[in-house]
Motif scaffolding. Structure first.
Motif, PDB file in Angstrom:
ATOM      1  N   ARG A   1       0.789  -1.239   0.000  1.00  0.00           N
ATOM      2  CA  ARG A   1       0.000   0.000   0.000  1.00  0.00           C
ATOM      3  C   ARG A   1       0.819   1.286   0.000  1.00  0.00           C
ATOM      4  O   ARG A   1       0.258   2.358  -0.059  1.00  0.00           O
ATOM      5  CB  ARG A   1      -0.908   0.005   1.227  1.00  0.00           C
ATOM      6  N   GLY A   2       2.131   1.185   0.140  1.00  0.00           N
ATOM      7  CA  GLY A   2       2.960   2.382   0.225  1.00  0.00           C
ATOM      8  C   GLY A   2       3.312   2.680   1.672  1.00  0.00           C
ATOM      9  O   GLY A   2       2.891   1.985   2.598  1.00  0.00           O
ATOM     10  N   ALA A   3       4.098   3.731   1.858  1.00  0.00           N
ATOM     11  CA  ALA A   3       4.596   4.087   3.191  1.00  0.00           C
ATOM     12  C   ALA A   3       3.440   4.457   4.120  1.00  0.00           C
ATOM     13  O   ALA A   3       2.463   5.078   3.714  1.00  0.00           O
ATOM     14  CB  ALA A   3       5.573   5.246   3.079  1.00  0.00           C
ATOM     15  N   ALA A   4       3.600   4.056   5.402  1.00  0.00           N
ATOM     16  CA  ALA A   4       2.588   4.355   6.419  1.00  0.00           C
ATOM     17  C   ALA A   4       3.289   4.874   7.673  1.00  0.00           C
ATOM     18  O   ALA A   4       3.628   4.109   8.569  1.00  0.00           O
ATOM     19  CB  ALA A   4       1.771   3.106   6.730  1.00  0.00           C
ATOM     20  N   PRO A   5       3.523   6.206   7.747  1.00  0.00           N
ATOM     21  CA  PRO A   5       4.247   6.772   8.892  1.00  0.00           C
ATOM     22  C   PRO A   5       3.566   6.496  10.234  1.00  0.00           C
ATOM     23  O   PRO A   5       4.245   6.263  11.233  1.00  0.00           O
ATOM     24  CB  PRO A   5       4.273   8.272   8.604  1.00  0.00           C
ATOM     25  N   ARG A   6       2.240   6.506  10.253  1.00  0.00           N
ATOM     26  CA  ARG A   6       1.523   6.270  11.521  1.00  0.00           C
ATOM     27  C   ARG A   6       1.773   4.860  12.035  1.00  0.00           C
ATOM     28  O   ARG A   6       1.913   4.649  13.240  1.00  0.00           O
ATOM     29  CB  ARG A   6       0.030   6.512  11.346  1.00  0.00           C
ATOM     30  N   ALA A   7       1.826   3.896  11.123  1.00  0.00           N
ATOM     31  CA  ALA A   7       2.088   2.516  11.537  1.00  0.00           C
ATOM     32  C   ALA A   7       3.487   2.388  12.129  1.00  0.00           C
ATOM     33  O   ALA A   7       3.697   1.659  13.099  1.00  0.00           O
ATOM     34  CB  ALA A   7       1.929   1.574  10.343  1.00  0.00           C
ATOM     35  N   CYS A   8       4.448   3.129  11.562  1.00  0.00           N
ATOM     36  CA  CYS A   8       5.816   3.122  12.108  1.00  0.00           C
ATOM     37  C   CYS A   8       5.842   3.751  13.498  1.00  0.00           C
ATOM     38  O   CYS A   8       6.536   3.260  14.395  1.00  0.00           O
ATOM     39  CB  CYS A   8       6.771   3.861  11.176  1.00  0.00           C
ATOM     40  N   GLU A   9       5.088   4.836  13.698  1.00  0.00           N
ATOM     41  CA  GLU A   9       5.034   5.484  15.014  1.00  0.00           C
ATOM     42  C   GLU A   9       4.412   4.552  16.047  1.00  0.00           C
ATOM     43  O   GLU A   9       4.902   4.443  17.184  1.00  0.00           O
ATOM     44  CB  GLU A   9       4.231   6.785  14.922  1.00  0.00           C
ATOM     45  N   THR A  10       3.346   3.856  15.645  1.00  0.00           N
ATOM     46  CA  THR A  10       2.689   2.909  16.550  1.00  0.00           C
ATOM     47  C   THR A  10       3.640   1.780  16.922  1.00  0.00           C
ATOM     48  O   THR A  10       3.743   1.394  18.091  1.00  0.00           O
ATOM     49  CB  THR A  10       1.420   2.328  15.883  1.00  0.00           C
ATOM     50  N   ALA A  11       4.360   1.249  15.914  1.00  0.00           N
ATOM     51  CA  ALA A  11       5.316   0.165  16.173  1.00  0.00           C
ATOM     52  C   ALA A  11       6.455   0.649  17.063  1.00  0.00           C
ATOM     53  O   ALA A  11       6.930  -0.092  17.931  1.00  0.00           O
ATOM     54  CB  ALA A  11       5.854  -0.373  14.858  1.00  0.00           C
ATOM     55  N   ALA A  12       6.899   1.892  16.877  1.00  0.00           N
ATOM     56  CA  ALA A  12       7.983   2.445  17.696  1.00  0.00           C
ATOM     57  C   ALA A  12       7.560   2.531  19.161  1.00  0.00           C
ATOM     58  O   ALA A  12       8.338   2.188  20.064  1.00  0.00           O
ATOM     59  CB  ALA A  12       8.390   3.818  17.164  1.00  0.00           C
ATOM     60  N   ARG A  13       6.324   2.983  19.415  1.00  0.00           N
ATOM     61  CA  ARG A  13       5.826   3.040  20.802  1.00  0.00           C
ATOM     62  C   ARG A  13       5.697   1.641  21.391  1.00  0.00           C
ATOM     63  O   ARG A  13       6.064   1.402  22.540  1.00  0.00           O
ATOM     64  CB  ARG A  13       4.472   3.759  20.843  1.00  0.00           C
ATOM     65  N   LYS A  14       5.183   0.721  20.581  1.00  0.00           N
ATOM     66  CA  LYS A  14       4.963  -0.661  21.028  1.00  0.00           C
ATOM     67  C   LYS A  14       6.285  -1.352  21.384  1.00  0.00           C
ATOM     68  O   LYS A  14       6.370  -2.079  22.375  1.00  0.00           O
ATOM     69  CB  LYS A  14       4.245  -1.425  19.908  1.00  0.00           C
ATOM     70  N   LEU A  15       7.312  -1.120  20.570  1.00  0.00           N
ATOM     71  CA  LEU A  15       8.611  -1.776  20.778  1.00  0.00           C
ATOM     72  C   LEU A  15       9.566  -0.936  21.629  1.00  0.00           C
ATOM     73  O   LEU A  15      10.681  -1.374  21.916  1.00  0.00           O
ATOM     74  CB  LEU A  15       9.257  -2.090  19.425  1.00  0.00           C
ATOM     75  N   ASN A  16       9.125   0.261  21.963  1.00  0.00           N
ATOM     76  CA  ASN A  16       9.921   1.164  22.804  1.00  0.00           C
ATOM     77  C   ASN A  16      11.279   1.504  22.173  1.00  0.00           C
ATOM     78  O   ASN A  16      12.321   1.433  22.823  1.00  0.00           O
ATOM     79  CB  ASN A  16      10.100   0.566  24.214  1.00  0.00           C
ATOM     80  N   VAL A  17      11.245   1.856  20.898  1.00  0.00           N
ATOM     81  CA  VAL A  17      12.444   2.306  20.177  1.00  0.00           C
ATOM     82  C   VAL A  17      12.076   3.555  19.380  1.00  0.00           C
ATOM     83  O   VAL A  17      10.901   3.907  19.262  1.00  0.00           O
ATOM     84  CB  VAL A  17      13.015   1.216  19.215  1.00  0.00           C
TER      85      VAL A  17
END
Length: 199
Positions: free
Chosen positions: A37-53
């Protein structure tokens, strides 16, 4: 056939151990979503919070995985070659196995996505040709001026188009020689290996 990784891609993939071994599944999912689907910045932000990085770590990891998976899938490299390609990164055996499994599970889908993204080029349908020879004109009583006129029929997206081309026999002979030379080169072992890996 080994996949050669540039320093930039090595640096991006170097983010994976910092994100943690469990993060490969999450980053792999994000990489596949980016391909679909192309780049998804919000999904990266969510994953960053989830993984604490950091978000940059996630984005670089996803970019590195996208490159690794797409290039490996394009070349359809074997398990051994994939393992050897990522071995130079110095990851743990567990992380290497996770990356290999991610590649094996998704390479067919990735090839399918890449096939859809490829431009649809016209394909040959048929050719009509005619040889015209001008024997004389008002200014020149005796001359021989041959011309070959070709009508090339092409298929593109279930539509047929036609291109009309005209040339002299000498240019046509040169073109034929160039095409025959290219076909001859396709029979060489090096070209056969490349074509085999493209399929």
């Amino acid at each position: 056939m080994l996949l050669v990784l540039s320093a930039e891609h090595r640096a991006h993939l170097g983010c994976l151990p910092r994100a943690g071994g469990a993060a490969v599944g999450e980053l792999g999912r994000l990489a596949l979503e980016q391909l679909r689907r192309g780049a998804a910045p919000r999904a990266c932000e969510t994953a960053a919070r989830k993984l604490n990085v950091g978000v940059d770590t996630i984005q670089h990891g996803v970019e590195g995985l996208v490159y690794l998976l797409t290039e490996s899938s394009k070349l359809m490299i074997s398990e051994v070659d994939f393992h050897d390609s990522i071995h130079v990164l110095g990851f743990s055996d567990e992380l290497n196995k996770s990356l290999l499994q991610l590649y094996l599970d998704n390479r067919k889908e990735i090839r399918s996505i890449l096939g859809e993204l490829a431009p649809r080029l016209p394909s040959y349908h048929s050719l009509e040709w005619r040889l015209d020879v001008q024997l004389a004109s008002r200014s020149l009583r005796q001359q021989i001026k041959p011309a070959v006129t070709m009508k090339l029929h092409l298929n593109q997206n279930e539509d047929q188009t036609a291109q009309v081309l005209q040339t002299d026999p000498a240019t046509l002979l040169h073109l034929i020689q160039q095409l025959e030379q290219a076909l001859g080169e396709m029979k060489m072992n090096h070209c056969r290996r490349i074509v085999r890996n493209m399929k």
